[in-house]
Design a protein around this motif. Structure first.
Motif, PDB file in Angstrom:
ATOM      1  N   ARG A  36       0.806  -1.225   0.000  1.00  0.00           N
ATOM      2  CA  ARG A  36       0.000   0.000   0.000  1.00  0.00           C
ATOM      3  C   ARG A  36       0.839   1.274   0.000  1.00  0.00           C
ATOM      4  NH1 ARG A  36      -5.165  -1.141   3.912  1.00  0.00           N
ATOM      5  NH2 ARG A  36      -6.075  -2.779   2.630  1.00  0.00           N
ATOM      6  N   CYS A  37       1.994   1.233   0.619  1.00  0.00           N
ATOM      7  CA  CYS A  37       2.829   2.438   0.640  1.00  0.00           C
ATOM      8  C   CYS A  37       3.404   2.733  -0.737  1.00  0.00           C
ATOM      9  CB  CYS A  37       3.933   2.331   1.683  1.00  0.00           C
ATOM     10  SG  CYS A  37       5.069   0.979   1.414  1.00  0.00           S
ATOM     11  N   CYS A  38       3.373   1.752  -1.640  1.00  0.00           N
ATOM     12  CA  CYS A  38       3.905   1.936  -2.992  1.00  0.00           C
ATOM     13  C   CYS A  38       2.854   2.431  -3.983  1.00  0.00           C
ATOM     14  CB  CYS A  38       4.507   0.627  -3.485  1.00  0.00           C
ATOM     15  SG  CYS A  38       5.899   0.077  -2.475  1.00  0.00           S
ATOM     16  N   LEU A  39       1.671   2.726  -3.493  1.00  0.00           N
ATOM     17  CA  LEU A  39       0.636   3.311  -4.348  1.00  0.00           C
ATOM     18  C   LEU A  39       0.868   4.808  -4.456  1.00  0.00           C
ATOM     19  CD1 LEU A  39      -2.564   1.569  -2.947  1.00  0.00           C
ATOM     20  CD2 LEU A  39      -1.252   0.948  -4.992  1.00  0.00           C
ATOM     21  N   HIS A  63       2.377  -9.292  -7.727  1.00  0.00           N
ATOM     22  CA  HIS A  63       2.010 -10.556  -7.084  1.00  0.00           C
ATOM     23  C   HIS A  63       2.552 -10.649  -5.658  1.00  0.00           C
ATOM     24  CE1 HIS A  63       0.776 -14.687  -6.636  1.00  0.00           C
ATOM     25  NE2 HIS A  63       1.995 -14.965  -6.198  1.00  0.00           N
ATOM     26  N   SER A  64       3.838 -10.380  -5.500  1.00  0.00           N
ATOM     27  CA  SER A  64       4.436 -10.490  -4.165  1.00  0.00           C
ATOM     28  C   SER A  64       4.131  -9.263  -3.307  1.00  0.00           C
ATOM     29  CB  SER A  64       5.952 -10.663  -4.256  1.00  0.00           C
ATOM     30  OG  SER A  64       6.572  -9.463  -4.715  1.00  0.00           O
ATOM     31  N   CYS A  65       3.800  -8.140  -3.973  1.00  0.00           N
ATOM     32  CA  CYS A  65       3.559  -6.855  -3.303  1.00  0.00           C
ATOM     33  C   CYS A  65       4.813  -6.364  -2.587  1.00  0.00           C
ATOM     34  CB  CYS A  65       2.355  -6.919  -2.368  1.00  0.00           C
ATOM     35  SG  CYS A  65       0.839  -7.319  -3.236  1.00  0.00           S
ATOM     36  N   ILE A 128      -5.667  -7.541   2.717  1.00  0.00           N
ATOM     37  CA  ILE A 128      -5.043  -6.270   3.072  1.00  0.00           C
ATOM     38  C   ILE A 128      -4.125  -5.771   1.961  1.00  0.00           C
ATOM     39  CG2 ILE A 128      -3.552  -5.106   4.755  1.00  0.00           C
ATOM     40  CD1 ILE A 128      -6.340  -5.985   5.812  1.00  0.00           C
ATOM     41  N   SER A 129      -3.524  -6.686   1.226  1.00  0.00           N
ATOM     42  CA  SER A 129      -2.524  -6.289   0.225  1.00  0.00           C
ATOM     43  C   SER A 129      -3.167  -5.734  -1.043  1.00  0.00           C
ATOM     44  CB  SER A 129      -1.631  -7.477  -0.127  1.00  0.00           C
ATOM     45  OG  SER A 129      -2.293  -8.364  -1.018  1.00  0.00           O
ATOM     46  N   VAL A 130      -2.309  -5.196  -1.895  1.00  0.00           N
ATOM     47  CA  VAL A 130      -2.759  -4.626  -3.170  1.00  0.00           C
ATOM     48  C   VAL A 130      -2.811  -5.681  -4.278  1.00  0.00           C
ATOM     49  CG1 VAL A 130      -1.876  -2.356  -2.533  1.00  0.00           C
ATOM     50  CG2 VAL A 130      -0.455  -3.869  -3.925  1.00  0.00           C
TER      51      VAL A 130
END
Length: 153
Positions: A36-39, A63-65, A128-130
């Motif tokens: 999420r911080c990479c959005l 995939h790995s986020c 929770i992940s993207v």
């Protein structure tokens, strides 16, 4: 320390140490891998309100986020933020589920966190992940405002 998660007294390191006292391995282990911080985020100039988009940094592996070039990310993406204990307390866009943010606020880690479950995929299983919800910045079409989402907040 035994395996890095528990101290000799039995407390898990994130419960026994401040963010500032953690070593690099402990600090990195706090990241749940949600991505999420990479959005990309937008900030309203008038209200300072932050809006998350579904557009991810070009280095984020969908995939790995996880960052696809973590060691060189600051060189590859000059505005990439390398979190420190001091910065965590000053960055308003960290998701509410972020372990760094939670610990800085004196909150416990969520039950789905990989340090709790022992399973690195628990963040994905908990939704929770993207994973499966992002657009790579290089493939983005339309205006930034068209990509605002409410799920990371």
């Amino acid at each position: 320390m035994t395996d890095g998660t528990q101290s000799r007294a039995g407390a898990r390191f994130w419960e026994a140490l401040s963010l500032e006292a953690m070593d690099t391995r402990q600090w990195e282990a706090l990241c749940d891998g949600c991505g999420r911080c990479c959005l990309h985020k937008l900030q309203d100039e008038d209200t300072d309100e932050i809006y998350y988009t579904d557009v991810a940094c070009r280095l984020l592996d969908g995939h790995s986020c996880r960052c696809g070039d973590y060691d060189h990310r600051a060189h590859e993406v000059p505005d990439c933020v390398s979190l420190t204990a001091r910065e965590v307390k000053q960055i308003p866009w960290l998701p509410r589920t972020c372990a760094y943010r939670l610990l800085a606020e004196g909150q416990p880690l969520p039950q789905w966190h990989p340090l709790i479950t022992g399973d690195p995929d628990s963040v994905h299983a908990a939704g929770i992940s993207v994973r499966g919800r992002i657009v790579d910045e290089e493939a983005m079409t339309g205006d930034w405002e068209d990509h605002i989402v409410d799920w990371p907040a």
